[in-house]
Write an enzyme that holds these catalytic residues in place. Structure first.
Site, mmCIF file in Angstrom:
data_model
loop_
_atom_site.group_PDB
_atom_site.id
_atom_site.type_symbol
_atom_site.label_atom_id
_atom_site.label_comp_id
_atom_site.label_asym_id
_atom_site.label_seq_id
_atom_site.Cartn_x
_atom_site.Cartn_y
_atom_site.Cartn_z
ATOM 1 N N TYR A 60 4.008 71.455 45.995
ATOM 2 C CA TYR A 60 2.989 72.455 45.690
ATOM 3 C C TYR A 60 2.967 72.813 44.209
ATOM 4 O O TYR A 60 1.905 72.968 43.617
ATOM 5 C CB TYR A 60 3.250 73.738 46.488
ATOM 6 N N GLN A 87 2.954 78.638 63.542
ATOM 7 C CA GLN A 87 1.907 79.199 62.703
ATOM 8 C C GLN A 87 0.542 79.206 63.357
ATOM 9 O O GLN A 87 -0.338 79.965 62.939
ATOM 10 C CB GLN A 87 1.854 78.461 61.363
ATOM 11 N N ASN A 135 11.441 69.852 58.751
ATOM 12 C CA ASN A 135 10.571 70.247 57.666
ATOM 13 C C ASN A 135 11.257 71.259 56.754
ATOM 14 O O ASN A 135 11.713 72.312 57.194
ATOM 15 C CB ASN A 135 9.286 70.877 58.209
ATOM 16 N N GLU A 136 11.337 70.921 55.493
ATOM 17 C CA GLU A 136 11.792 71.823 54.437
ATOM 18 C C GLU A 136 13.146 72.478 54.713
ATOM 19 O O GLU A 136 13.265 73.694 54.823
ATOM 20 C CB GLU A 136 10.736 72.889 54.156
ATOM 21 N N GLU A 140 2.979 67.621 52.507
ATOM 22 C CA GLU A 140 2.245 68.880 52.346
ATOM 23 C C GLU A 140 1.835 69.034 50.889
ATOM 24 O O GLU A 140 2.615 68.737 49.986
ATOM 25 C CB GLU A 140 3.086 70.110 52.737
ATOM 26 N N TRP A 165 4.023 82.864 57.684
ATOM 27 C CA TRP A 165 5.409 83.315 57.637
ATOM 28 C C TRP A 165 5.534 84.754 57.126
ATOM 29 O O TRP A 165 4.914 85.650 57.675
ATOM 30 C CB TRP A 165 6.263 82.330 56.823
#
Length: 487
Positions: free
Chosen positions: A333, A56, A202-203, A392, A447
């Site tokens: 989130y 990113q 991650n994720e 995050e 993304w």
């Protein structure tokens, strides 16, 4: 509020400026307040950080021997990226990393979560390592430490080497899992003399389902449910192999754990029955990854629901997957599920989310501050962990640059203030949250949304690469200074 009132308020601000009195906007860059005397605060030693990921921000995708990743290929498929951009340049962090670390220092952040680009270190995923790739991360870690910041390393943030996708089908094969373990060992051996905390993958929940299930993310496949479940199992196996690799090859005292976008469940109404239902839901809705990592088994309800599509596995694999971790990283989130107690099924019922539910300028990002209270609280109880990190949390915003060249992102401040207040509520009740990483340090390649969604504390002009602090940067600096949410 009427237009008349709005104009009157504007006139008042303009009048203050004309009289030589600082307006609220001009006071935005004021220094952080001193730490409060009140006992209401986060725990002493709470880790305040920010986060980014390699693809990113780094750019330089064809420099110094870096190999191609699945995202390098995916972004070139017409229509896959909303604005048609790529990560080829991104934030040019590969060349501007010293300036970017200074931005973190200016926030008074104590920690920085970054990811290593697997194809920069191993261009083909395995085989001969690329010394120039490792050298970049050596320089990056040294610069982080030089600025008094603690480095937190993520081994995998979605940039799988394209070679592994071509040869083995990526995460469809356990060969990729084994190679990931070797890569983790190499990174641990060379960087954990200075990096003391490592996130594995991650994720998994995002990159497995979006990348292999519905084709929205790289590598863009739409596979049957049985294969998607198997890939998720493989990602859990890769996590376990990485944990073992860090234990075996890292320096003594290195800590390791996952960073997962947990399927966030919260009680719709705070009653004992609904809280218990939310606890059950959190475990079952995360049974395919986090729960098997933490408990070493798939729940009966998960296997029953999956039926013939359940993953195939061995007891030996479950033992690897459940290798003990030092902490649990949770990316939180928005609420995915509000639940109530039910006499049917597993004891909970997810409620439909109405179209009118408030959200930020990303439609998926519902505003549910209480998730930062309930999810860590319930997770600590379910999995009996004594160290949780919010790996995050953050939001996109409109982030318009005003004529004075500044960005007054009061929407992001609203979001952060309310979420952090709920997190502080949790820690004051003894929930073992040890730190918080705000996503993200700066605007970046987001993304499938390309450069169109901005999550940063720093605004980035992607033409000039100029970084400008938003008002939220001052807000976060103030939170860190007070070690309190500031409500």
């Amino acid at each position: 509020m009427s237009d008349k009132v709005s104009r009157r308020q504007f006139a008042k601000i303009a009048g203050l400026s004309a009289a030589g009195i600082a307006s609220p906007l001009e006071m935005a860059d004021a220094k952080p307040a001193a730490a409060p005397r009140s006992a209401s605060a986060f725990p002493t030693g709470f880790v305040w950080g920010t986060a980014t990921s390699s693809y990113q921000i780094e750019g330089a995708v064809n420099e110094d021997g870096r190999g191609a990743s699945i995202w390098d290929k995916f972004v070139r498929i017409p229509g896959k990226i909303e604005d048609g951009t790529t990560g080829d340049r991104a934030n040019e962090h590969y060349h501007r990393y010293k300036d970017d670390i200074a931005l973190i220092r200016d926030l008074d952040c104590k920690a920085y979560r970054f990811s290593v680009a697997w194809p920069r270190v191993f261009p083909d995923g395995d085989g001969k390592p690329n010394p120039k790739g490792l050298d970049f991360y050596n320089r990056l870690v040294d610069e982080i430490l030089k600025n008094g910041i603690e480095p937190w390393l993520t081994l995998y943030h979605w940039d799988l080497p394209q070679s592994l996708q071509d040869r083995f089908g990526g995460w469809r094969s356990t060969e990729t899992c084994k190679i990931f373990g070797d890569y983790a060992a190499y990174v641990a051996e060379h960087l954990t003399d200075r990096v003391k905390n490592v996130f594995t993958l991650n994720e998994s929940g995002r990159f497995v389902y979006f990348g292999y299930g519905i084709g929205i993310d790289a590598p863009g496949l739409t596979l049957p449910r049985a294969e998607v479940n198997q890939i998720r199992h493989n990602s859990a196996l890769a996590h376990g192999l990485a944990v073992q690799a860090v234990r075996a090859h890292g320096r003594r005292g290195t800590k390791v754990g996952p960073a997962e976008n947990i399927d966030a469940c919260a009680p719709a109404i705070d009653t004992p029955e609904n809280v218990r239902a939310a606890e059950i839901a959190l475990r079952e809705m995360n049974a395919g990854y986090l729960n098997v990592i933490m408990e070493g088994r798939y729940t009966d309800a998960f296997l029953q629901f999956a039926g013939r599509d359940a993953p195939k596995y061995t007891d030996a694999e479950l033992k690897i997957i459940s290798s003990p971790v030092d902490f649990l990283g949770l990316n939180i989130y928005a609420p995915q599920n509000y639940v109530v107690a039910s006499d049917q099924g597993a004891g909970f019922m997810p409620l439909p989310i109405p179209k009118s539910f408030p959200h930020m300028n990303s439609d998926w990002l519902r505003v549910g501050p209480e998730t930062l209270y309930w999810v860590p609280k319930l997770a600590a109880k379910i999995w009996k962990t004594d160290a949780i990190y919010i790996s995050e949390n953050g939001t996109s915003g409109e982030d318009n640059v005003t004529p004075d060249g500044k960005i007054y992102d009061t929407d992001r401040i609203m979001y952060l203030r309310n979420y952090l207040a709920q997190l502080q509520r949790a820690t004051e009740e003894g929930v073992p949250v040890r730190g918080y990483f705000l996503w993200s340090l700066m605007d970046n390649f987001e993304w499938v949304f390309g450069l169109g969604k901005r999550f940063g504390l720093y605004h980035v002009n992607f033409d000039t690469q100029v970084r400008t602090p938003k008002l939220s940067a001052s807000f976060y600096r103030n939170v860190i200074a007070k070690n309190a949410a500031g409500v």
